[in-house]
Motif scaffolding. Structure first.
Motif, mmCIF file in Angstrom:
data_model
loop_
_atom_site.group_PDB
_atom_site.id
_atom_site.type_symbol
_atom_site.label_atom_id
_atom_site.label_comp_id
_atom_site.label_asym_id
_atom_site.label_seq_id
_atom_site.Cartn_x
_atom_site.Cartn_y
_atom_site.Cartn_z
ATOM 1 N N CYS A 105 16.981 0.562 -5.243
ATOM 2 C CA CYS A 105 16.733 -0.448 -6.280
ATOM 3 C C CYS A 105 16.511 0.206 -7.638
ATOM 4 N N ILE B 33 15.902 -5.407 0.102
ATOM 5 C CA ILE B 33 15.277 -5.365 -1.228
ATOM 6 C C ILE B 33 13.937 -6.088 -1.117
ATOM 7 N N GLY B 34 12.862 -5.339 -1.318
ATOM 8 C CA GLY B 34 11.527 -5.920 -1.255
ATOM 9 C C GLY B 34 10.984 -6.092 -2.659
ATOM 10 N N CYS B 35 10.306 -5.050 -3.156
ATOM 11 C CA CYS B 35 9.660 -5.132 -4.469
ATOM 12 C C CYS B 35 10.666 -5.080 -5.617
ATOM 13 N N ASN B 36 11.786 -4.409 -5.395
ATOM 14 C CA ASN B 36 12.805 -4.194 -6.440
ATOM 15 C C ASN B 36 12.278 -3.384 -7.621
ATOM 16 N N GLY C 67 10.760 0.075 -6.883
ATOM 17 C CA GLY C 67 10.448 1.439 -6.468
ATOM 18 C C GLY C 67 9.122 1.638 -5.776
ATOM 19 N N GLU C 68 8.499 0.562 -5.298
ATOM 20 C CA GLU C 68 7.167 0.699 -4.712
ATOM 21 C C GLU C 68 7.126 0.588 -3.192
ATOM 22 N N CYS C 69 8.111 -0.050 -2.567
ATOM 23 C CA CYS C 69 7.943 -0.371 -1.132
ATOM 24 C C CYS C 69 8.813 0.447 -0.190
ATOM 25 N N GLY C 70 9.899 1.007 -0.675
ATOM 26 C CA GLY C 70 10.755 1.840 0.178
ATOM 27 C C GLY C 70 11.716 1.069 1.075
ATOM 28 N N ALA C 71 11.688 -0.260 1.022
ATOM 29 C CA ALA C 71 12.568 -1.045 1.912
ATOM 30 C C ALA C 71 14.050 -0.770 1.643
ATOM 31 N N CYS C 72 14.346 -0.350 0.425
ATOM 32 C CA CYS C 72 15.741 -0.157 0.010
ATOM 33 C C CYS C 72 16.205 1.297 0.160
ATOM 34 N N ASN D 176 15.251 5.390 -3.544
ATOM 35 C CA ASN D 176 15.053 3.945 -3.606
ATOM 36 C C ASN D 176 16.280 3.373 -4.308
HETATM 37 S S1 FES Z 1 12.964 -2.660 -3.040
HETATM 38 FE FE1 FES Z 1 10.990 -1.766 -2.974
HETATM 39 S S2 FES Z 1 11.386 0.313 -3.499
HETATM 40 FE FE2 FES Z 1 13.288 -0.661 -3.707
#
Ligand code: FES
Ligand code: FES
Length: 154
Positions: free
Chosen positions: A62, A40-43, A45-50, A60
């Motif tokens: 999150c 979980i990065g940005c939480n 919907g912006e970073c794609g980590a999830c 995403n």
């Molecule tokens: S945590 Fe960044 S898109 Fe979901």
């Protein structure tokens, strides 16, 4: 707190459990199932980590609640490897596409969704379809190299 009973296939295993309707799929995977490969990065919907694959499509996690996924199928990074690493995981290592590694599980799940849809993508196609996945370390070229490499090997 409102709860809902859900039945969800995660990496081939069926989970039947009660979830708080406000809990996101990312939180559910990490906190309830212990599948902490999904980051979980940005939480928001912006970073794609999830990124995970939900019913065959990258999402995403999150942005989706666990309750919404009732009856569905989720594939996370933990479900990718068999006895050996998945060709995408191996290619990321071989092409030097992993630095801090925080973005890597999400990148690999997005890449899997791309190769499932288009087994012979161009660099441009990969770049366009990976726009939602942010990496602060690698500069993206090695990530694209590794997806091309995995496509060759697959
Ligand atoms: S945590 Fe960044 S898109 Fe979901
Ligand atoms: S390897 Fe560090 S954010 Fe991508």
């Amino acid at each position: 707190m409102k709860e809902k009973m859900i039945r969800l296939n995660v990496n081939g295993e069926i989970y039947e459990t009660r979830v708080d309707v406000a809990v996101t799929l990312a939180e559910f995977l990490r906190d309830d199932l212990g599948l902490t490969g999904t980051k979980i990065g940005c939480n928001e919907g912006e970073c794609g980590a999830c990124t995970v694959i939900y019913n065959g499509k990258p999402v995403n996690s999150c942005l989706v609640t666990a309750a919404e996924t009732d009856g569905g199928e989720v594939l996370t990074i933990e479900g990718l490897a068999g006895e050996e690493l998945h060709p995408l995981q191996q290619a990321f290592l071989d092409a030097g596409a992993v630095q801090c590694g925080f973005c890597t599980p999400g990148m690999i799940m997005s890449a899997k969704a791309i190769l499932d849809q288009n087994p012979h993508p161009t660099r441009e196609y990969i770049r366009k379809n990976m726009e939602g996945n942010i990496c602060r370390c690698t500069g993206y070229n090695r990530i694209i190299d590794s997806i091309m490499l995995a496509a060759e090997r697959l």
